[in-house]
Design a protein around this motif. Structure first.
Motif, PDB file in Angstrom:
ATOM      1  N   GLN A 181      -7.505  -9.221   5.937  1.00 33.83           N
ATOM      2  CA  GLN A 181      -7.678 -10.089   6.558  1.00 33.83           C
ATOM      3  C   GLN A 181      -6.417  -9.982   7.548  1.00 33.83           C
ATOM      4  O   GLN A 181      -7.160 -10.306   8.965  1.00 33.83           O
ATOM      5  N   ALA A 182      -5.904  -8.908   7.712  1.00 41.52           N
ATOM      6  CA  ALA A 182      -4.458  -8.217   8.621  1.00 41.52           C
ATOM      7  C   ALA A 182      -4.981  -7.743   8.748  1.00 41.52           C
ATOM      8  O   ALA A 182      -4.960  -7.097  10.597  1.00 41.52           O
ATOM      9  N   LYS A 183      -6.613  -7.117   8.990  1.00 45.76           N
ATOM     10  CA  LYS A 183      -7.113  -5.429   9.274  1.00 45.76           C
ATOM     11  C   LYS A 183      -8.595  -5.515  10.525  1.00 45.76           C
ATOM     12  O   LYS A 183      -8.677  -4.723  10.863  1.00 45.76           O
ATOM     13  N   LEU A 184      -9.151  -7.284   9.408  1.00 46.02           N
ATOM     14  CA  LEU A 184     -10.987  -6.824  10.090  1.00 46.02           C
ATOM     15  C   LEU A 184     -11.068  -8.181  10.549  1.00 46.02           C
ATOM     16  O   LEU A 184     -11.358  -9.185  10.004  1.00 46.02           O
ATOM     17  N   TRP A 185     -11.253  -8.000  11.429  1.00 45.55           N
ATOM     18  CA  TRP A 185     -12.455  -9.374  12.865  1.00 45.55           C
ATOM     19  C   TRP A 185     -12.897  -8.952  13.431  1.00 45.55           C
ATOM     20  O   TRP A 185     -12.569  -7.406  13.994  1.00 45.55           O
ATOM     21  N   ALA A 186     -13.336 -10.050  14.524  1.00 40.01           N
ATOM     22  CA  ALA A 186     -14.654  -9.447  15.443  1.00 40.01           C
ATOM     23  C   ALA A 186     -13.399  -8.625  16.808  1.00 40.01           C
ATOM     24  O   ALA A 186     -12.350  -9.745  17.018  1.00 40.01           O
ATOM     25  N   ARG A 187     -13.605  -7.753  17.140  1.00 39.62           N
ATOM     26  CA  ARG A 187     -13.009  -7.296  17.878  1.00 39.62           C
ATOM     27  C   ARG A 187     -11.412  -6.905  17.737  1.00 39.62           C
ATOM     28  O   ARG A 187     -10.501  -7.002  18.660  1.00 39.62           O
ATOM     29  N   SER A 188     -11.362  -5.992  16.216  1.00 41.15           N
ATOM     30  CA  SER A 188      -9.990  -6.057  16.381  1.00 41.15           C
ATOM     31  C   SER A 188      -9.835  -4.379  15.870  1.00 41.15           C
ATOM     32  O   SER A 188      -9.173  -3.340  15.571  1.00 41.15           O
ATOM     33  N   CYS A 189     -11.238  -3.690  16.826  1.00 39.12           N
ATOM     34  CA  CYS A 189     -11.183  -2.134  16.908  1.00 39.12           C
ATOM     35  C   CYS A 189     -11.876  -1.392  18.036  1.00 39.12           C
ATOM     36  O   CYS A 189     -12.553  -2.272  18.107  1.00 39.12           O
ATOM     37  N   SER A 190     -11.123  -0.787  18.860  1.00 39.84           N
ATOM     38  CA  SER A 190     -11.091  -0.600  19.306  1.00 39.84           C
ATOM     39  C   SER A 190     -11.018   1.699  19.377  1.00 39.84           C
ATOM     40  O   SER A 190     -10.206   1.883  18.985  1.00 39.84           O
ATOM     41  N   ILE A 191     -12.418   2.147  19.867  1.00 41.26           N
ATOM     42  CA  ILE A 191     -12.397   3.695  19.920  1.00 41.26           C
ATOM     43  C   ILE A 191     -12.955   4.518  21.636  1.00 41.26           C
ATOM     44  O   ILE A 191     -13.065   4.022  22.034  1.00 41.26           O
ATOM     45  N   GLY A 192     -12.667   5.470  21.398  1.00 38.96           N
ATOM     46  CA  GLY A 192     -12.205   6.259  23.178  1.00 38.96           C
ATOM     47  C   GLY A 192     -11.502   7.130  24.053  1.00 38.96           C
ATOM     48  O   GLY A 192     -10.518   6.512  23.444  1.00 38.96           O
ATOM     49  N   PRO A 193     -11.373   7.290  24.819  1.00 36.84           N
ATOM     50  CA  PRO A 193     -12.578   6.996  25.287  1.00 36.84           C
ATOM     51  C   PRO A 193     -13.675   8.230  25.569  1.00 36.84           C
ATOM     52  O   PRO A 193     -15.100   8.043  24.884  1.00 36.84           O
ATOM     53  N   ALA A 194     -13.395   9.259  24.731  1.00 38.46           N
ATOM     54  CA  ALA A 194     -13.593  10.534  24.527  1.00 38.46           C
ATOM     55  C   ALA A 194     -13.611  10.920  23.197  1.00 38.46           C
ATOM     56  O   ALA A 194     -12.878  10.507  22.389  1.00 38.46           O
ATOM     57  N   ILE A 195     -14.701  12.137  23.062  1.00 33.44           N
ATOM     58  CA  ILE A 195     -13.878  12.902  21.539  1.00 33.44           C
ATOM     59  C   ILE A 195     -13.782  14.482  22.591  1.00 33.44           C
ATOM     60  O   ILE A 195     -14.859  14.959  22.545  1.00 33.44           O
ATOM     61  N   LEU A 196     -12.549  14.795  21.559  1.00 32.64           N
ATOM     62  CA  LEU A 196     -12.969  16.022  21.702  1.00 32.64           C
ATOM     63  C   LEU A 196     -13.200  17.142  20.456  1.00 32.64           C
ATOM     64  O   LEU A 196     -12.579  15.940  19.517  1.00 32.64           O
ATOM     65  N   LEU A 197     -14.305  18.164  20.716  1.00 29.09           N
ATOM     66  CA  LEU A 197     -14.220  18.313  19.877  1.00 29.09           C
ATOM     67  C   LEU A 197     -13.572  19.492  18.929  1.00 29.09           C
ATOM     68  O   LEU A 197     -12.743  19.657  19.562  1.00 29.09           O
TER      69      LEU A 197
END
Ligand code: DO4
Ligand code: MG
Length: 294
Positions: A181-197
């Motif tokens: 509950q301390a970690k997971l809810w709607a929109r509690s995680c963002s990723i990006g903008p890029a992936i470095l190979l």
């Protein structure tokens, strides 16, 4: 990167060069690039470079694009207490500042088995510029700026991205069993903008991470760290996630935080979080306190 095409609003996969030039790619996803490279027996970076040399960059600049998550990660997992700084911050939460007590955080920091927890799903994870939501039942919330590993189905590291493992320090500190509950809810995680190979990174323990939080356009928190302070190895974390488990291709494994805002700080509606990692880019997200409107 992935961005939304202005007219059609369709997602477009693209490569960004060191000069910030953007080239659209003839594939629908990061994972397709990996697959095609495998069938052609070339490195993904060579496949992408070959396409770049045969095409022209977009006329729009990188800053004008509406960026999306670089990979629609089916799941996001996160490792914890992988840096000394994180261990100290958790001990402060769990002991009300009585730092002489030995806790399970001290134990996990030194144990062979790392802490790995389930963080998010595709539906809960947002990309650059998307609003991160605050939890309505917490009064002590912070971002956790982390290097993210983009994994293949064997748990192999395909690339590196930036992730924000938003956390409620009061809920986690009250009882470790409240961690989900301390970690997971709607929109509690963002990723990006890029992936470095992955194959373009000589030493993944030399990434510089910085985090800035703005309130009313004023810088209120700033911190920086390096992945050379990490207690574990990235392959070690990925192999524990993989053990007796299914790893869906494109899964992101966040590798823990080493930047913790001052103990008196909590996020507020309207704050802006900026996380930058060297050679990957800057992940910027505003914060909103409207979790009920999912
Ligand atoms: O132990 C709880 C979570 C730790 C964490 O998320 C981190 O160290 O980044
Ligand atoms: Mg974390």
């Amino acid at each position: 990167i992935r961005f939304e095409e202005k007219q059609s609003q369709n997602p477009v996969l693209a490569a960004v060069t060191e000069e910030n030039k953007v080239y659209s790619l003839p594939y629908s996803s990061f994972l397709e690039v990996i697959e095609v490279a495998k069938t052609k027996d070339v490195r993904p970076v060579d496949l992408v470079n070959e396409i770049i040399t045969q095409s022209v960059p977009l006329t729009e600049s990188f800053d004008e694009l509406k960026l999306l998550v670089p990979v629609e990660a089916p799941e996001v997992w996160a490792a914890g207490v992988t840096y000394q700084k994180s261990k100290e911050a958790r001990n402060y939460e769990a002991t009300n500042g009585k730092l002489d007590a030995t806790t399970f955080y001290d134990k996990v920091y030194d144990a062979e088995r790392p802490e790995i927890f389930f963080k998010s799903t595709k539906e809960r994870t947002i990309g650059p510029s998307g609003d991160l939501f605050l939890r309505s039942d917490s009064n002590w919330q912070i971002p956790e700026p982390e290097l993210g590993l983009v994994l293949g189905s064997e748990g192999e590291i395909l690339g590196y991205t930036i992730g924000n493992d938003m956390s409620c320090r009061d809920i986690e500190g009250e009882n470790p069993l409240y961690l989900p509950q301390a970690k997971l809810w709607a929109r509690s995680c963002s990723i990006g903008p890029a992936i470095l190979l992955a194959e373009t990174v000589e030493d993944p323990y030399q990434f510089e991470i910085t985090c800035k939080i703005y309130r009313n356009e004023e810088l209120v928190v700033e911190g920086s760290a390096s992945t050379n302070q990490l207690k574990r190895k990235f392959d070690e974390l990925a192999s524990f996630l993989r053990k007796d488990n299914i790893v869906f291709p494109g899964t992101v494994l966040l590798t823990g935080t080493c930047i913790v805002p001052p103990n008196e700080f909590t996020l507020d509606d309207g704050d802006q979080i900026e996380i930058e990692i060297s050679n990957i880019g800057k992940l910027i997200n505003p914060v909103k306190s409207q979790v009920a409107q999912v």
